[in-house]
Design an enzyme around this catalytic site. Structure first.
Site, PDB file in Angstrom:
ATOM      1  N   TYR A 141      10.608  64.314-176.682  1.00 43.47           N
ATOM      2  CA  TYR A 141      10.053  65.570-176.508  1.00 43.47           C
ATOM      3  C   TYR A 141       9.327  65.953-177.621  1.00 43.47           C
ATOM      4  O   TYR A 141       8.123  66.110-177.757  1.00 43.47           O
ATOM      5  CB  TYR A 141      10.925  66.544-175.745  1.00 43.47           C
ATOM      6  CG  TYR A 141      10.163  67.889-175.632  1.00 43.47           C
ATOM      7  CD1 TYR A 141       9.615  68.112-174.508  1.00 43.47           C
ATOM      8  CD2 TYR A 141      10.106  69.025-176.535  1.00 43.47           C
ATOM      9  CE1 TYR A 141       8.787  69.302-174.029  1.00 43.47           C
ATOM     10  CE2 TYR A 141       9.726  69.960-176.340  1.00 43.47           C
ATOM     11  CZ  TYR A 141       8.898  70.315-175.124  1.00 43.47           C
ATOM     12  OH  TYR A 141       8.137  71.271-174.952  1.00 43.47           O
ATOM     13  N   LYS A 145       5.130  65.866-177.975  1.00 44.32           N
ATOM     14  CA  LYS A 145       4.392  67.189-178.386  1.00 44.32           C
ATOM     15  C   LYS A 145       3.757  66.938-179.827  1.00 44.32           C
ATOM     16  O   LYS A 145       2.604  67.359-180.107  1.00 44.32           O
ATOM     17  CB  LYS A 145       5.214  68.279-178.595  1.00 44.32           C
ATOM     18  CG  LYS A 145       5.658  68.859-177.118  1.00 44.32           C
ATOM     19  CD  LYS A 145       4.495  69.356-176.071  1.00 44.32           C
ATOM     20  CE  LYS A 145       4.985  70.016-175.069  1.00 44.32           C
ATOM     21  NZ  LYS A 145       3.821  70.664-174.287  1.00 44.32           N
TER      22      LYS A 145
END
Length: 233
Positions: A141, A145
């Site tokens: 994650y 990002k």
């Protein structure tokens, strides 16, 4: 600077969480029309929003949504997913899935709608990042990002001469479904939406919407042990 009063806006992931709060705040600021996307448009509950089916990882779905939203001048890439895969222990497909949603998804939507925004005289792109763009505590994650942050910075340069401004939103934990299992202080999504749109209207390059985002961003200039307590042991 971008005027939101009267603007036509598309918000991905507009049925819940930050996306839902953005839709509400846009109408509170006088937006003329807000397309709120969701995999199932029946999940969009705002009375004035235009529900729009969208799966950001599906090029055909993205193309269909762009065809419907030919009057858009502002795009908000909010849709995202958290698998939290470990680079060493999780299936590689989990890592790919996170990148498909959090990196390639916004890219597909942006590529589809930039020509629309340009034809309509220019406008604005807001990408929703995370404090985890800057600190690698979330496995894949965080990596997805971080890649989106870099994408946003590149797009800012490419879109500037085309009359499209770009803002990146960074935020820590927000009181949404995505952070439901987190036992930590959380921001109200309505506050985040208001700060994000303040940034759009002011033409800000980045919006650091909470203390943790500001602290981590400042920490990037220091030694890594200052960001990662594990390295200081």
């Amino acid at each position: 600077m971008t005027a939101l009063k009267g603007a036509h806006v598309l918000v991905t992931g507009g049925s819940r969480g930050i996306g839902k709060a953005l839709v509400e705040e846009l109408y509170a600021r006088g937006a003329g029309k807000v397309y709120a996307t969701a995999r199932d448009p029946r999940d969009v509950t705002h009375a004035d929003a235009v529900p729009l089916a969208l799966e950001v990882t599906d090029p055909a779905s993205v193309a269909a949504a762009a065809e419907r939203a030919q009057d858009v001048t502002v795009l908000i890439n909010n849709a995202g997913a958290s698998v939290g895969a470990s680079f060493l222990d999780s299936p590689v497909e989990d890592v790919r899935r996170e990148f498909e949603t959090n990196f390639y998804g916004p890219l597909l939507v942006t590529r589809a709608l930039v020509p629309v925004i340009e034809r309509n005289g220019g406008g604005h792109l807001l990408n929703v990042h995370s404090v985890l763009s800057w600190i690698a505590l979330g496995g894949s994650y965080s990596a997805s990002k971080a890649a989106l942050w870099s994408q946003t910075n590149s797009l800012r340069l490419e879109l500037h001469p085309r009359g499209i401004a770009v803002t990146g939103l960074h935020v820590g934990y927000v009181d949404t479904d995505l952070a439901a299992g987190v036992d930590a202080p959380k921001s109200d999504p309505r506050d985040i939406a208001a700060l994000a749109l303040d940034g759009v209207e002011a033409g800000a390059y980045e919006v650091l919407a909470d203390d943790i985002s500001r602290q981590v961003k400042a920490g990037l200039a220091g030694d890594l042990a200052g960001l990662y307590a594990q390295l200081a042991k």
